[in-house]
Every structure is written in C-alpha cells, then in structure tokens.
Motif scaffolding. Structure first.
Motif, short mmCIF file in Angstrom:
data_model
loop_
_atom_site.label_atom_id
_atom_site.label_comp_id
_atom_site.label_asym_id
_atom_site.label_seq_id
_atom_site.Cartn_x
_atom_site.Cartn_y
_atom_site.Cartn_z
N ASN A 87 0.83 -1.22 0.00
CA ASN A 87 0.00 0.00 0.00
C ASN A 87 0.86 1.26 0.00
O ASN A 87 0.51 2.26 -0.65
N GLU A 88 1.99 1.24 0.70
CA GLU A 88 2.89 2.40 0.70
C GLU A 88 3.57 2.57 -0.66
O GLU A 88 3.76 3.68 -1.14
N LEU A 89 3.93 1.45 -1.26
CA LEU A 89 4.57 1.51 -2.57
C LEU A 89 3.58 2.06 -3.61
O LEU A 89 3.95 2.88 -4.44
N GLU A 90 2.33 1.62 -3.52
CA GLU A 90 1.30 2.14 -4.44
C GLU A 90 1.14 3.65 -4.27
O GLU A 90 0.99 4.38 -5.24
N ARG A 91 1.18 4.10 -3.03
CA ARG A 91 1.09 5.54 -2.76
C ARG A 91 2.30 6.27 -3.34
O ARG A 91 2.15 7.32 -3.99
N LEU A 92 3.48 5.69 -3.17
CA LEU A 92 4.69 6.31 -3.72
C LEU A 92 4.66 6.35 -5.25
O LEU A 92 5.17 7.31 -5.85
N TYR A 93 4.09 5.32 -5.87
CA TYR A 93 3.96 5.33 -7.33
C TYR A 93 3.24 6.59 -7.80
O TYR A 93 3.62 7.20 -8.80
N LYS A 94 2.20 6.96 -7.08
CA LYS A 94 1.39 8.12 -7.47
C LYS A 94 2.08 9.43 -7.12
O LYS A 94 2.04 10.39 -7.89
N GLU A 95 2.72 9.48 -5.95
CA GLU A 95 3.30 10.74 -5.46
C GLU A 95 4.70 11.00 -6.00
O GLU A 95 5.10 12.15 -6.13
N VAL A 96 5.45 9.93 -6.28
CA VAL A 96 6.83 10.08 -6.75
C VAL A 96 7.00 9.20 -7.98
O VAL A 96 7.35 8.02 -7.86
N PRO A 97 6.75 9.73 -9.16
CA PRO A 97 6.78 8.91 -10.38
C PRO A 97 8.07 8.12 -10.60
O PRO A 97 8.04 7.06 -11.22
N VAL A 98 9.18 8.59 -10.07
CA VAL A 98 10.43 7.86 -10.26
C VAL A 98 10.34 6.46 -9.62
O VAL A 98 10.93 5.51 -10.13
N PHE A 99 9.58 6.32 -8.53
CA PHE A 99 9.38 5.00 -7.92
C PHE A 99 8.62 4.09 -8.87
O PHE A 99 8.95 2.92 -9.02
N SER A 100 7.61 4.62 -9.49
CA SER A 100 6.82 3.84 -10.44
C SER A 100 7.69 3.35 -11.58
O SER A 100 7.64 2.17 -11.96
N ASN A 101 8.50 4.22 -12.13
CA ASN A 101 9.40 3.84 -13.23
C ASN A 101 10.42 2.80 -12.77
O ASN A 101 10.69 1.83 -13.48
N PHE A 102 10.99 3.01 -11.59
CA PHE A 102 11.99 2.08 -11.05
C PHE A 102 11.41 0.67 -10.92
O PHE A 102 12.00 -0.30 -11.39
#
Length: 172
Positions: A87-102
């Motif tokens: 759930n925290e990673l999903e939140r980070l995907y939205k708030e910090v796009p670099v996490f999503s790309n990584f």
C-alpha cells in the motif's frame, strides 16, 4: 522514508514467505542470501529464484494478484531484508513517479530473466546450464548447498557432482 520501510532480520533457514502467506511487501536483500522455491506433489523441491545483496526477492504472483503464495522464500544464511509495504509503494507510485518507473523496470527485468531462463532450460544441456549459472551467479556458488544449485538447474545433486568432476578442468 524510515516510516515507510521496515527492516526484517532472518536467521539461516528461516522463512520470509510460506505457502498460504500473502506477499504484501517488496523485499530488498540488504545482506544475506535467499531462495524462492516450491515443493511439488511428490515432495520434490524446485528452486525458482536465488538472491543476494542488492537484489529483490518475492512471490510476485502473490504480490501482484493478492492471492496466497504457493512458494517458500527462505534465508540460506542470516539476512537483513528491507521491506516496502504494498500500500505504501502504491502511494509512492502516485506521489513520486520515479518510484513507479523504477519498479516497472524491475518487474520487466524479472519477467525477461524468467523468460530467458525458461528458454535456456528447454534448449541447453546440463553442463551448459551449469556454466551459465556459474557466470550469472559468480558469488553465490560457495554460499549455498549443492542440492539447491541442482534444484535451480533442474538436475539431481548426484548429476551435478558428476558434471563438476567430469568438467573440473573447464571449471577452474
């Protein structure tokens, strides 16, 4: 970030994930060596993944589909795992796009590696698979038992021992 991640210490042979568990974390190996495996209906272990420092280990099917795991993830030596809750990673995907790309790149790389391994297992003989294993996992062979390497390669420990003896001069 320290409120998001959790650090989990595992002792040698301790399980991070067992069948029936839900994989709710991305697991980064800070120190140690782990393996992911399943046990078939005949009681035979099949090692699917090996991981060492700075690698990720998980039951991705359980993680992505939110279903109970069918696998074990076990420490082969004492290990420290850094976990990021889903759930925290999903939140980070939205708030910090670099996490999503990584993580998209990590999952894509894992899929490509699985595909390559599948093709190699179907098209190479045992010695070729072992030589490829030694090249890819240069720092793992001395850290894990021979029967796990054999399981990863899809051969018996006895046959792996035979290959090592027969090709000893090529392996040094």
């Amino acid at each position: 970030m320290s409120k998001i991640v959790r650090v989990k210490e595992l002792r040698k042979k301790e399980f991070l994930i067992k069948p029936g568990d839900y994989s709710n974390y991305m697991n980064f190996i800070s120190t140690g060596c782990l393996r992911a495996f399943y046990i078939d209906k005949n009681g035979q272990e099949h090692t699917l993944q090996l991981g060492i420092e700075n690698w990720w280990v998980n039951d991705l099917f359980s993680y992505i589909k939110n279903v109970p795991s069918k696998m074990y993830v076990q420490a082969m030596e004492d290990a420290v795992i850094v976990q990021i809750p889903k759930n925290e990673l999903e939140r980070l995907y939205k708030e910090v796009p670099v996490f999503s790309n990584f993580f998209r790149e990590k999952i894509q790389s894992a899929y490509v590696a699985l595909q390559e391994r599948t093709i190699e297992n179907m098209s190479r003989d045992a010695i070729e698979k072992y030589l490829a294993f030694r090249k890819q996992y240069r720092n793992i062979e001395q850290r894990i038992p021979q029967y796990i390497i054999a399981s990863y390669l899809g051969i018996t420990p006895e046959f792996l021992s035979f290959l090592r003896k027969k090709h000893a001069k090529d392996l040094s």
